[in-house]
Design an enzyme around this catalytic site. Structure first.
Site, mmCIF file in Angstrom:
data_model
loop_
_atom_site.group_PDB
_atom_site.id
_atom_site.type_symbol
_atom_site.label_atom_id
_atom_site.label_comp_id
_atom_site.label_asym_id
_atom_site.label_seq_id
_atom_site.Cartn_x
_atom_site.Cartn_y
_atom_site.Cartn_z
ATOM 1 N N SER A 5 1.151 -1.580 -0.350
ATOM 2 C CA SER A 5 0.137 0.656 0.491
ATOM 3 C C SER A 5 0.693 1.227 0.087
ATOM 4 O O SER A 5 1.986 1.402 -1.005
ATOM 5 C CB SER A 5 -0.971 -0.148 0.999
ATOM 6 O OG SER A 5 -1.827 1.414 0.992
ATOM 7 N N ARG A 57 -11.597 6.619 10.405
ATOM 8 C CA ARG A 57 -11.279 5.173 10.332
ATOM 9 C C ARG A 57 -12.537 4.153 9.931
ATOM 10 O O ARG A 57 -12.309 3.198 9.099
ATOM 11 C CB ARG A 57 -10.923 5.137 11.573
ATOM 12 C CG ARG A 57 -10.371 3.817 11.713
ATOM 13 C CD ARG A 57 -9.271 3.086 11.639
ATOM 14 N NE ARG A 57 -8.486 1.984 11.975
ATOM 15 C CZ ARG A 57 -7.461 1.356 11.183
ATOM 16 N NH1 ARG A 57 -6.362 1.504 10.255
ATOM 17 N NH2 ARG A 57 -6.654 0.434 11.582
ATOM 18 N N ASP A 90 -8.985 -6.720 -4.444
ATOM 19 C CA ASP A 90 -8.391 -5.802 -3.455
ATOM 20 C C ASP A 90 -8.995 -4.291 -5.012
ATOM 21 O O ASP A 90 -8.556 -4.829 -5.990
ATOM 22 C CB ASP A 90 -7.143 -5.620 -3.432
ATOM 23 C CG ASP A 90 -6.409 -3.913 -2.824
ATOM 24 O OD1 ASP A 90 -7.372 -3.036 -2.460
ATOM 25 O OD2 ASP A 90 -5.359 -3.596 -2.736
ATOM 26 N N HIS A 94 -8.006 -5.242 0.053
ATOM 27 C CA HIS A 94 -6.658 -4.480 0.418
ATOM 28 C C HIS A 94 -6.382 -5.331 1.579
ATOM 29 O O HIS A 94 -5.070 -5.625 1.546
ATOM 30 C CB HIS A 94 -7.070 -3.260 0.987
ATOM 31 C CG HIS A 94 -5.833 -2.620 0.993
ATOM 32 N ND1 HIS A 94 -5.296 -2.198 -0.489
ATOM 33 C CD2 HIS A 94 -5.727 -1.422 0.946
ATOM 34 C CE1 HIS A 94 -3.794 -1.610 0.081
ATOM 35 N NE2 HIS A 94 -4.056 -1.202 1.297
#
Lengths: 396, 396
Positions: free
Chosen positions: B170, B240, B335, B368
């Site tokens: 990432s 979040r 992902d 992901h």
């Protein structure tokens, strides 16, 4: 400001309105209902009002009525404009009007603002006659089933025993589906566009973040912000920004905004650098000015709870067994909110019941918003479907 | 609480730690730097600290060092645990340790908390020696390029002229890519996992909503909340929650949570009904307790700005021409944050330059987050890659 558009549709609508016939200037009406309405989730409204509009003429047999159900932020203002607000064009004006796919020279079209809404029907911002204050947090949690009950009562008042069709996209399509279950004899056709038979965990997750943005806004005051003279605009703004991301496909966003910089160069700050940031902030700000925060909570919850198969142990085929309508189901390839696979679940359940169903999977790049856009192939299919309905209406 | 896991990985890590060798108890170290660091976007830190950890032993030739770069909410605590915090296991412990894919009996592994972070390196919550107060909003906007400069200075201090590999997933993979451009002669291999060569408009949009949630939290105080004795927890919590949705695939969420009801029945309220709501609230609450809001802004902005092709008029192939490393690139089929097509853009640019690149597209359902999970095929590929590196290190 009662826009049903969730994204890029405004320009399209205007272009279309210029090209094709419009229902013209329209008038919003209200009907008052005195019979109490008990909600599925508990709570009762002793009386309430429904705001609605109609276009076209109900025929002598009262057989040509079409109910158009709205999705999250739209309303009864489905087509045309208001005399005093010529720019306030109905949210599905490209679909509905004289000569349009749903042809108002043939059909009598009814749009209604759902209960709990904020555009004229009784909702959380309305004054509760029992207290003289806004309902606020005390407004009953409303479900798709409740909306359909209220819509049926409106139909009663309008003298419509049976709709030629009930039609909707997204949450509006859930209402069309529910009509086939709650009142199977009261509609001949269901037009079900860009929807799933129930939300996925990811769908619910996006709704939940939007709701948390609203309910944790210090100006929300537990839903009773009206009496504090404030609006939870920060939360509504975030909710709308999240929504907009889910209405558009990744590709459509890249096509429309890419990584284009607002000022031509990176500014190294947390203000607007990229066009997409400007777009989201603008959409969020605009929405927070006119939409009711409690309505947002209610409508997203109605989406979450919709699950006709639940009462049948998750068996959608069994749930759909009572339906008697003919179905037109459509999905759009780039819609990741309600992807084609989800629409196919509905089609499968209908086929399991040997229902009469046509299904179109339309190759369109715009994501979930595609159902509101003026796509020639999509509109041609809807037009053909209504042509068939019209023919059958007039069959000997 | 320094978890690098973005999703379901905690259990996996623990299971793996029990099965395989661990680097064991580790110690976090800090290095103080007095040479000023000028940031790409403006601003200078006259002095700063970097928190780091190392595992394994640097060989006599100093040729076996591997730098592991972290993503959004992780840190220098990559593997092992702390003597006084046995449950605080490094975020990539399933990947790194004796006998693991990145084998610490062969390699000297370095983890570093990036500048602007909140786990030990100088960041917005650190005290600015010039003012005696927290940097807050005055902390420079940091880019991937700046991080790589700081990491190179750390390498200098550790006596590492050239890394055997720089590795990340990432945002960590963006740093590995940047290493091949900023210091092409200082790494032999780049391990680039679950990433794109730049964010899409949708990627930026999600970051922007998260940032707007933080900056519009009344407790944010323009970034200088420290002196007000409050934390913008509402905003961090929402940020979040949004993040977690994007880390998981729709299918993984459906598999994990489905539409399971927390209390077995719909409650008709805006509290927790569905398991996924409970999960998101829990993750949001936990994160808001330990993560710094300014760090969140900085890190998402570094993601937005990363675009090595920009200086070459958008031509990634031209941008990658300076790279000299061998590349291992991996992506995961589910992902949707950084889909395989995006990784293939990197691979194409490398092949255009006749670079030495291996590409793995791993069929994994977890979205992901898959890059953090203990997938046997994925780990076998990384292991084989490092086996080759080890062999070449020891070639005559």
């Amino acid at each position: 400001m009662m826009r049903g558009c969730t994204g890029f549709c405004i320009l399209d609508i205007m272009n279309t309105a210029a090209k094709q016939g419009s229902v013209g200037a329209v008038t919003a009406r209200k009907l008052h209902f005195d019979a109490p309405l008990a909600f599925r989730g508990g709570g009762v409204l002793d009386q309430y009002e429904l705001a609605y509009e109609t276009y076209g003429t109900l025929n002598a047999a009262k057989s040509n009525a079409v109910l158009v159900c709205h999705a999250l932020n739209a309303s009864h203002h489905v087509a045309g404009w208001y005399e005093d607000q010529p720019d306030n064009i109905g949210w599905w004006d490209n679909m509905i009007g004289p000569g349009k796919p749903l042809d108002t020279s043939r059909f009598f079209v009814v749009g209604v603002n759902n209960l709990g809404g904020c555009f004229g029907s009784t909702g959380p911002a309305s004054i509760n006659p029992a207290t003289g204050k806004a309902y606020g947090a005390s407004f009953p949690v409303v479900t798709v089933e409740d909306w359909v009950v209220a819509q049926a009562r409106l139909a009663d008042e309008l003298g419509i025993a049976r709709f030629a069709a009930v039609m909707g996209g997204s949450l509006g399509a859930m209402q069309a589906l529910q009509w086939t279950l709650s009142y199977p004899e009261r509609l001949a056709n269901a037009v079900v566009i860009a929807v799933a038979p129930k939300l996925s965990a990811q769908n619910i997750a996006f709704n939940e973040v939007a709701r948390q943005a609203i309910t944790t806004d210090p100006d929300f005051h537990g839903g009773d912000f009206y009496k504090h003279g404030v609006l939870p605009k920060r939360g509504l703004r975030l909710a709308r920004m999240i929504g907009h991301i889910t209405y558009l496909s990744d590709d459509a966003m890249m096509e429309k905004f890419g990584r284009t910089l607002k000022s031509g160069a990176i500014q190294y700050h947390f203000g607007v650098d990229f066009e997409v940031e400007s777009y989201l902030r603008y959409q969020g700000d605009k929405f927070a000015e006119y939409f009711d925060a409690n309505t947002y909570l209610l409508i997203t919850r109605a989406l979450d709870y919709f699950d006709p198969a639940l009462a049948m142990g998750g068996d959608l085929s069994r749930a759909m067994a009572v339906a008697r309508a003919k179905f037109f189901v459509a999905s759009f390839t780039s819609d990741w909110r309600f992807a084609p696979e989800r629409a196919r679940e509905i089609v499968k359940a209908l086929l399991d019941n040997r229902a009469d169903v046509s299904y179109a999977e339309i190759d369109a790049p715009h994501g979930h918003d595609a159902f509101l856009l003026d796509d020639a192939r999509y509109h041609a299919l809807v037009r053909a479907w209504f042509d068939n309905i019209y023919t059958s209406l007039n069959a000997p």
